[in-house]
Design a protein around this motif. Structure first.
Motif, PDB file in Angstrom:
ATOM      1  N   GLN A 286       0.847  -1.189   0.000  1.00  0.00           N
ATOM      2  CA  GLN A 286       0.000   0.000   0.000  1.00  0.00           C
ATOM      3  C   GLN A 286       0.884   1.242   0.000  1.00  0.00           C
TER       4      GLN A 286
ATOM      5  N   LYS B 277       0.410  -7.875  -2.688  1.00  0.00           N
ATOM      6  CA  LYS B 277      -0.872  -7.294  -3.076  1.00  0.00           C
ATOM      7  C   LYS B 277      -1.600  -6.758  -1.850  1.00  0.00           C
ATOM      8  N   PRO B 278      -2.301  -5.675  -2.016  1.00  0.00           N
ATOM      9  CA  PRO B 278      -3.045  -5.134  -0.876  1.00  0.00           C
ATOM     10  C   PRO B 278      -4.024  -6.179  -0.355  1.00  0.00           C
ATOM     11  N   LYS B 279      -4.211  -6.163   0.949  1.00  0.00           N
ATOM     12  CA  LYS B 279      -5.153  -7.097   1.564  1.00  0.00           C
ATOM     13  C   LYS B 279      -6.566  -6.782   1.089  1.00  0.00           C
ATOM     14  N   SER B 280      -7.263  -7.771   0.584  1.00  0.00           N
ATOM     15  CA  SER B 280      -8.615  -7.570   0.078  1.00  0.00           C
ATOM     16  C   SER B 280      -9.611  -7.590   1.228  1.00  0.00           C
ATOM     17  N   CYS B 281     -10.737  -6.911   1.031  1.00  0.00           N
ATOM     18  CA  CYS B 281     -11.783  -6.858   2.048  1.00  0.00           C
ATOM     19  C   CYS B 281     -12.592  -8.147   2.002  1.00  0.00           C
ATOM     20  N   SER B 282     -13.205  -8.477   3.111  1.00  0.00           N
ATOM     21  CA  SER B 282     -14.025  -9.680   3.181  1.00  0.00           C
ATOM     22  C   SER B 282     -15.341  -9.441   2.456  1.00  0.00           C
ATOM     23  N   SER B 283     -16.115 -10.508   2.295  1.00  0.00           N
ATOM     24  CA  SER B 283     -17.383 -10.412   1.574  1.00  0.00           C
ATOM     25  C   SER B 283     -18.389  -9.525   2.290  1.00  0.00           C
TER      26      SER B 283
ATOM     27  N   SER C 147     -14.976  -2.189  -0.030  1.00  0.00           N
ATOM     28  CA  SER C 147     -13.606  -1.766  -0.289  1.00  0.00           C
ATOM     29  C   SER C 147     -13.596  -0.305  -0.725  1.00  0.00           C
TER      30      SER C 147
ATOM     31  N   GLY D  72      -8.348   1.650  -0.383  1.00  0.00           N
ATOM     32  CA  GLY D  72      -7.974   0.353   0.144  1.00  0.00           C
ATOM     33  C   GLY D  72      -8.511   0.052   1.524  1.00  0.00           C
TER      34      GLY D  72
ATOM     35  N   CYS E 125     -11.163  -0.896   4.437  1.00  0.00           N
ATOM     36  CA  CYS E 125     -12.329  -1.781   4.490  1.00  0.00           C
ATOM     37  C   CYS E 125     -13.285  -1.306   5.578  1.00  0.00           C
TER      38      CYS E 125
ATOM     39  N   HIS F 210     -20.078  -3.471   4.981  1.00  0.00           N
ATOM     40  CA  HIS F 210     -20.854  -3.203   3.773  1.00  0.00           C
ATOM     41  C   HIS F 210     -22.149  -2.468   4.081  1.00  0.00           C
TER      42      HIS F 210
END
Length: 518
Positions: A53, A74-80, A84, A88, A90, A93
């Protein structure tokens, strides 16, 4: 080693002293550079270097030479369950498009006017709900919409509007002053029963002329018969604390309730006997509950960290989440049965929205108007949506299609109104039920049905045995008299229980066969 330590100490001292003199970064920070020029204001923690990041304005902390020639992670992805942000970050939702900037860059509030497809799938077009002009039934034909009303309602001269026939509807509400009644317009009001303490949820069995309520300060549910002259409340059952939602299944004579003490949804019979355990467990902050017994559907709202509105069958199976985004604090739900829609009030967003029973065609009907700061009760009738607001002590209504034509009733005797319902027979229609009553219905009825069901099963078993015996004997006799005939008969009817055209009824001293084809 001692000499090396001294040299490192001196070097560090000189470096920090120089840095302090010229405004350079500390030993625990990385200095962002631009064409060899150091910028004292651009210092980032060493732990942020090569973390995938960019933190420096020019991205120097993520360059290949700084990261040992390796490609940054890779940047840490957000959960379902998270949104996002563009930077970047989180966030939950449910915070998306909730009129509050939760992302540092505010991207969670971008493009909120668009009709986004939830859960990555788009919904089919429904011209009737998109136009939203019919109070009840609607059919599209040749590009035009036709509205009409269900039995018991009259269509007015105003296109699409339906008014109930029979007695005038009443609005029953529960406040700290007791249980009251008023006309739907608010012009006529009276008290039904006194009460002490805080007000809570309210429900009714209109066919039985009874209303049910719970006081959050007491542990139990109360019942009041409007048909009785004295109208003295009676305790339906005790021992259940924290009841926040009540709903009556008028078909199967069941009472559903939610409790923030057990964090579950429960069910019992309307007479208070045969209480059952929790039907739906694991809720975070349960709120309102509603039931559509003709379709065998149960709905409830759950707040907390992951607020949502869910649906299941009456027995708690086939659980499905209907609303999981753009929702903050759902406190009440109500059903528009003629249209198959669920309405809910969100105390956090100060809105009233609606959605179809399958979770599609969402629409915000009423937005913050000064009377949605602390909603509690909610009801739908004819062409209007009714709700109570505890902060202003008001009972309000508006057009259920668009939130217009706001009406506000403020009564000095209506302190902190909570539960609210429309009292009219058409609110609880009767008709064909999709399947038999769920477990938890009156046990006596189930016991009374058992004998004839058992007798029917025994009769069918005996009949099946007789038919099998007859077929075997007739097949044996035919085979012995006409060789090869049995094979032809079986080809005509591959089912041995279906007599063929060549099968003859046989009778002997051991069994009597009846030709049922006659």
């Amino acid at each position: 080693m001692e000499l090396l330590g001294v040299l490192l100490l001196v070097t560090g001292f000189l470096r920090s002293d120089c840095a302090a003199g010229v405004g350079q970064c500390s030993l625990e920070e990385f200095t962002c550079t631009a064409e060899g020029v150091h910028h004292s204001s651009n210092c980032v923690s060493l732990s942020a270097v090569c973390d995938g990041q960019p933190d420096c304005p020019n991205g120097a902390d993520e360059r290949l030479e700084e990261c040992g020639g390796a490609k940054p992670a890779k940047p840490k992805s957000c959960s379902s369950s998270e949104f996002s942000c563009s930077n970047g970050q989180c966030v939950p939702h449910s915070w998306r498009c909730d009129h509050s900037r939760d992302c540092a860059d505010g991207s969670d509030e971008d493009d909120c006017s668009q009709n986004e497809c939830e859960d990555t799938h788009c919904e089919e077009v429904d011209p009737c709900l998109d136009a939203d002009v019919c109070d009840q039934l609607c059919v599209q034909s040749s590009g035009s919409l036709t509205c009409w009303c269900e039995e018991g309602y009259l269509e007015t001269s105003e296109s699409g509007r339906c008014l109930a026939t029979g007695d005038a509807a009443g609005l029953v509400f529960f406040s700290s002053a007791g249980i009251g009644w008023m006309s739907s317009s608010g012009s006529d009001q009276r008290k039904i029963s006194d009460s002490t303490g805080a007000a809570g949820p309210l429900a009714a069995s209109i066919a039985n002329g009874a209303i049910y309520w719970s006081n959050p300060e007491h542990s139990g549910v109360y019942r009041l018969s409007l048909a009785d002259g004295d109208q003295t409340p009676a305790v339906l059952f005790e021992g259940t604390r924290g009841i926040v939602g009540l709903a009556v299944d008028w078909v199967h004579e069941l009472l559903y309730w939610t409790s923030n003490h057990t964090r579950a949804l429960h069910v019992s019979s309307l007479n208070g006997s045969g209480q059952h355990g929790a039907l739906i467990t694991g809720l975070t902050q349960p709120a309102a509950v509603a039931v559509q017994p003709l379709l065998r559907l149960l709905f409830w709202a759950d707040g907390g960290v992951s607020p949502r509105i869910e649906r299941s069958s009456l027995d708690g199976t086939d659980r499905k989440a209907l609303v999981t985004s753009i929702i903050r604090d759902p406190v009440s739900i109500s059903l528009d049965i003629p249209r198959g829609l669920l309405y809910w009030a969100d105390s956090g967003l100060h809105t009233i929205s609606r959605i179809r029973y399958d979770g599609q065609h969402r629409k915000t009907v009423v937005e913050s108007n000064g009377y949605l700061d602390q909603p509690f009760g909610l009801a739908i009738f004819e062409g209007r949506v009714y709700w109570s607001d505890q902060l202003t002590g008001s009972i309000c209504s508006a057009d259920k299609h668009n939130g217009r034509s706001l009406r506000v009733t403020q009564n000095p005797g209506t302190r902190s109104p909570a539960g609210l319902l429309i009292y009219h027979p058409l609110i609880q229609p009767t008709g064909a039920v999709l399947s038999p009553a769920e477990p938890g219905a009156d046990a006596a009825a189930a016991e009374s049905d058992s004998p004839w069901i058992l007798s029917l099963i025994v009769f069918l078993c005996v009949l099946l045995a007789v038919l099998l015996l007859c077929w075997r004997r007739s097949d044996t006799a035919a085979s012995s008299s006409l060789p090869g005939f049995g094979d032809a008969a079986l080809k005509e009817s591959q089912d041995p229980l279906v007599p063929s055209a060549h099968t003859h009824t046989q009778t002997d001293k051991d069994a009597t066969c009846i030709d049922l084809s006659l």
